[in-house]
Write an enzyme that holds these catalytic residues in place. Structure first.
Site, PDB file in Angstrom:
ATOM      1  N   LYS A  38      -2.296   0.080   1.387  1.00 40.42           N
ATOM      2  CA  LYS A  38      -2.063  -0.078  -0.062  1.00 40.42           C
ATOM      3  C   LYS A  38      -2.876  -1.260  -0.605  1.00 40.42           C
ATOM      4  O   LYS A  38      -3.537  -1.125  -1.631  1.00 40.42           O
ATOM      5  CB  LYS A  38      -0.557  -0.281  -0.292  1.00 40.42           C
ATOM      6  CG  LYS A  38      -0.141  -0.414  -1.727  1.00 40.42           C
ATOM      7  CD  LYS A  38       1.327  -0.119  -1.910  1.00 40.42           C
ATOM      8  CE  LYS A  38       2.248  -1.232  -1.445  1.00 40.42           C
ATOM      9  NZ  LYS A  38       2.189  -2.461  -2.277  1.00 40.42           N
ATOM     10  N   ARG A  43      -7.664  -3.015  -3.897  1.00 40.32           N
ATOM     11  CA  ARG A  43      -8.830  -3.885  -4.008  1.00 40.32           C
ATOM     12  C   ARG A  43     -10.127  -3.078  -4.080  1.00 40.32           C
ATOM     13  O   ARG A  43     -11.060  -3.450  -4.786  1.00 40.32           O
ATOM     14  CB  ARG A  43      -8.853  -4.872  -2.834  1.00 40.32           C
ATOM     15  CG  ARG A  43      -7.770  -5.961  -2.975  1.00 40.32           C
ATOM     16  CD  ARG A  43      -7.408  -6.589  -1.657  1.00 40.32           C
ATOM     17  NE  ARG A  43      -6.510  -7.723  -1.770  1.00 40.32           N
ATOM     18  CZ  ARG A  43      -5.182  -7.637  -1.957  1.00 40.32           C
ATOM     19  NH1 ARG A  43      -4.602  -6.454  -2.071  1.00 40.32           N
ATOM     20  NH2 ARG A  43      -4.444  -8.736  -2.040  1.00 40.32           N
ATOM     21  N   ARG A 140      10.007  -8.953 -12.433  1.00 44.74           N
ATOM     22  CA  ARG A 140       9.418  -9.767 -11.355  1.00 44.74           C
ATOM     23  C   ARG A 140       8.604 -10.931 -11.933  1.00 44.74           C
ATOM     24  O   ARG A 140       7.979 -10.796 -12.982  1.00 44.74           O
ATOM     25  CB  ARG A 140       8.558  -8.879 -10.438  1.00 44.74           C
ATOM     26  CG  ARG A 140       9.423  -7.841  -9.712  1.00 44.74           C
ATOM     27  CD  ARG A 140       8.605  -6.942  -8.827  1.00 44.74           C
ATOM     28  NE  ARG A 140       7.967  -7.671  -7.741  1.00 44.74           N
ATOM     29  CZ  ARG A 140       7.084  -7.128  -6.916  1.00 44.74           C
ATOM     30  NH1 ARG A 140       6.733  -5.849  -7.067  1.00 44.74           N
ATOM     31  NH2 ARG A 140       6.570  -7.844  -5.946  1.00 44.74           N
ATOM     32  N   SER A 184       1.162 -16.292  -1.081  1.00 39.85           N
ATOM     33  CA  SER A 184       1.128 -14.978  -1.727  1.00 39.85           C
ATOM     34  C   SER A 184      -0.304 -14.515  -1.896  1.00 39.85           C
ATOM     35  O   SER A 184      -1.101 -15.179  -2.570  1.00 39.85           O
ATOM     36  CB  SER A 184       1.795 -15.062  -3.103  1.00 39.85           C
ATOM     37  OG  SER A 184       1.381 -13.967  -3.900  1.00 39.85           O
ATOM     38  N   ASP A 334       6.284  -7.497   4.240  1.00 39.01           N
ATOM     39  CA  ASP A 334       6.749  -6.171   3.791  1.00 39.01           C
ATOM     40  C   ASP A 334       7.504  -5.427   4.894  1.00 39.01           C
ATOM     41  O   ASP A 334       8.073  -4.364   4.641  1.00 39.01           O
ATOM     42  CB  ASP A 334       5.560  -5.329   3.321  1.00 39.01           C
ATOM     43  CG  ASP A 334       4.965  -5.883   2.031  1.00 39.01           C
ATOM     44  OD1 ASP A 334       5.688  -6.599   1.316  1.00 39.01           O
ATOM     45  OD2 ASP A 334       3.783  -5.604   1.752  1.00 39.01           O
ATOM     46  N   LYS A 361      10.777  -8.994  -4.638  1.00 37.80           N
ATOM     47  CA  LYS A 361       9.928  -7.825  -4.366  1.00 37.80           C
ATOM     48  C   LYS A 361      10.387  -6.670  -5.259  1.00 37.80           C
ATOM     49  O   LYS A 361      11.075  -6.900  -6.247  1.00 37.80           O
ATOM     50  CB  LYS A 361      10.006  -7.459  -2.878  1.00 37.80           C
ATOM     51  CG  LYS A 361       9.385  -8.517  -1.967  1.00 37.80           C
ATOM     52  CD  LYS A 361       7.891  -8.600  -2.179  1.00 37.80           C
ATOM     53  CE  LYS A 361       7.265  -9.667  -1.296  1.00 37.80           C
ATOM     54  NZ  LYS A 361       5.837  -9.868  -1.630  1.00 37.80           N
TER      55      LYS A 361
HETATM   56  C1  S3P Z   1       0.242  -7.676  -1.472  1.00 34.49           C
HETATM   57  C2  S3P Z   1       0.775  -8.910  -1.212  1.00 34.49           C
HETATM   58  C3  S3P Z   1       2.196  -9.122  -0.880  1.00 34.49           C
HETATM   59  C4  S3P Z   1       2.880  -7.844  -0.470  1.00 34.49           C
HETATM   60  C5  S3P Z   1       2.548  -6.705  -1.378  1.00 34.49           C
HETATM   61  C6  S3P Z   1       1.055  -6.450  -1.402  1.00 34.49           C
HETATM   62  C7  S3P Z   1      -1.187  -7.568  -1.819  1.00 34.49           C
HETATM   63  O1  S3P Z   1       2.848  -9.639  -2.017  1.00 34.49           O
HETATM   64  O2  S3P Z   1       4.281  -8.043  -0.432  1.00 34.49           O
HETATM   65  O3  S3P Z   1       3.207  -5.507  -0.946  1.00 34.49           O
HETATM   66  O4  S3P Z   1      -1.736  -6.446  -1.821  1.00 34.49           O
HETATM   67  O5  S3P Z   1      -1.798  -8.605  -2.093  1.00 34.49           O
HETATM   68  P1  S3P Z   1       2.858 -11.214  -2.348  1.00 34.49           P
HETATM   69  O6  S3P Z   1       1.480 -11.656  -2.584  1.00 34.49           O
HETATM   70  O7  S3P Z   1       3.712 -11.339  -3.593  1.00 34.49           O
HETATM   71  O8  S3P Z   1       3.505 -11.864  -1.157  1.00 34.49           O
END
Ligand code: S3P
Length: 447
Positions: A38, A43, A140, A184, A334, A361
């Site tokens: 994902k 990206r 969120r 994050s 996750d 989340k």
């Molecule tokens: C993600 C970063 C994570 C993850 C999310 C996908 C990403 O979140 O939990 O499912 O693609 O950068 P956070 O950056 O809020 O930790």
């Protein structure tokens, strides 16, 4: 061979998933092809849209979240072919060239879409954007990206508490060195993407290393990116030129984790999960399962367009409790819901700490996992920043709810395989956010 009855029930606004395992003899066998990653799918679509020339994406995740990203960037002028997992082409329109959309951009359920896109939008001078999402995403926190972007000179309006819907008037941004209070990847990536257009070096330092897919892919597209593994810092050089690339998206380790735990906890099981991305910033789940003495082996390790990939073989074994905390958390953030299910089958008490991020989340995953697994008879206690789970109590079928969270829906489905009696998971359609074929695959591997 004994098999479970797995039925999807369709109601007007939602689905429920009913799982009735046989009294004994159920096991999971065979090979599983997991959907595309994902994070990498988002990206590839975004960088493809803002690069020059064509990007070709193989193995894109066809879940709801990347569909939200594709819809947003199409609305700003990127030509993205129909989404499929074979080949998607993106005709990039060049850095700083996104058009002002004529309507509100809808990020749906996707935090990655909203937060990463904000960095791109904020750096488009004189253009005006509005962004919203579904009820979960509108609850969120967005201040974590709004504040650093404002330090770079961005103009962003939001609801009280830093919530979406948001309005953005793009500006010429200044580079910054941002010390993020949270580990994050969404925050880090948002600022690095904003830094692409700023004059100079933009750096993000994190309290622990989060996934580094943005750094890898930005480099592959031609940006200058430096990383300092000692200080968990990433720097992008501004006024970059991005050139379209071919991206082969590996399978998502976060989706593979459901099968890893399923095979580990159901006696007699053996699954070969193919084409799993094993980027070291994502492999915390493998380390936690190894601490739990799960039987997991990596086969056929290789590098695919800059990302390490392997096939993962998992056989049933008797699990031991473990401790999950500290720097490991961002590397399995996750996977905590499904690791909580593994802990229910482990001898001893598993303690998960430093995971307060789970409260913001797609749902409050600490509270929802504690309440829903308790309904099935698990010994699980919610901590302010984690969970405490004492294994060994058999699960019983129950009526449970995903709270519209994809990873909760799938974690509960795996737990249900081991319960005595029937479990019904309400709002199970949430799985399609990251894994549209989850139920079909479950039906196949248990039969
Ligand atoms: C993600 C970063 C994570 C993850 C999310 C996908 C990403 O979140 O939990 O499912 O693609 O950068 P956070 O950056 O809020 O930790």
């Amino acid at each position: 061979m004994a098999t479970a009855t797995i039925t999807l029930n369709h109601y007007e606004n939602h689905h429920s998933l009913t799982i009735a395992p046989p009294n004994s003899g159920l096991s999971l066998q065979g090979q599983v092809q997991i959907p595309g990653d994902k994070s990498i799918s988002h990206r590839a679509l975004m960088l493809g849209a803002i690069a020059q020339g064509e990007t070709q994406i193989q193995g894109l995740l066809l879940g709801e979240d990347p569909r939200s990203t594709a819809a947003c960037f199409r609305a700003m002028g990127a030509e993205i072919s129909e989404l499929n997992s074979e080949l998607v082409t993106v005709k990039g329109i060049g850095l700083g060239q996104l058009q002002e959309p004529v309507n509100v951009l809808d990020a749906g359920n996707s935090g990655t879409t909203m937060r990463l896109m904000l960095g791109i939008l904020a750096s488009h001078p004189d253009r005006f954007f509005t962004v919203t999402g579904d009820a979960s995403l509108r609850s969120r926190p967005m201040s974590r990206v709004i504040q650093p972007l404002q330090q770079m000179g961005a103009q962003i309006w939001h609801r009280s508490g830093g919530l979406a819907p948001l309005a953005i008037r793009g500006q010429a941004l200044q580079p910054i060195h941002y010390h993020s209070p949270v580990a994050s990847a969404q925050v880090k990536s948002c600022i690095l993407l904003a830094g692409l257009m700023a004059a100079g070096e933009t750096t993000v330092t994190e309290p622990a290393l989060s996934r580094d897919h943005s750094e890898r892919m930005l480099r592959a597209f031609g940006a200058t990116v430096k990383v300092d593994p000692e200080t968990w810092s990433a720097t992008v050089m501004g006024q970059a030129q991005l050139q379209g690339q071919t991206v082969i998206v590996p399978g998502d380790i976060s989706s593979a984790a459901f099968w890893m735990v399923a095979a580990a906890i159901v006696p007699g099981s053996e699954l070969l999960i193919q084409n799993v991305g094993i980027n070291p910033t994502r492999t915390g789940v493998l380390e936690a399962l190894s601490q739990m003495e799960a039987d997991v082996t990596l086969e056929n390790q290789r590098i695919v367009t800059g990302e390490p990939v392997a096939d993962v073989r998992v056989r049933h074994s008797f699990l031991k409790a473990c401790a999950i905390a500290g720097d490991l958390i961002p590397r399995l953030i996750d996977e905590i819901p499904i690791l909580a299910v593994a802990a229910v089958f482990a001898q001893g008490t598993t303690v998960i700490r430093d995971a307060a991020e789970l409260r913001v989340k797609e749902s409050d995953r600490l509270s929802v996992m504690a309440t829903q697994l308790s309904r099935m008879g698990a010994k699980i206690t919610e901590l302010p920043d984690g969970l405490e789970i004492t294994g060994g109590t058999p699960l019983v079928g129950a009526e449970v709810d995903s709270y519209t969270d994809h990873r909760i829906a799938m974690s509960l489905a795996i737990a249900a395989l081991t319960a005595t009696g029937t479990t019904t998971i309400q709002r199970a359609e949430a799985a399609a956010i990251s894994y549209p074929d989850f139920t079909a695959t479950l039906q196949r591997v248990v039969s």
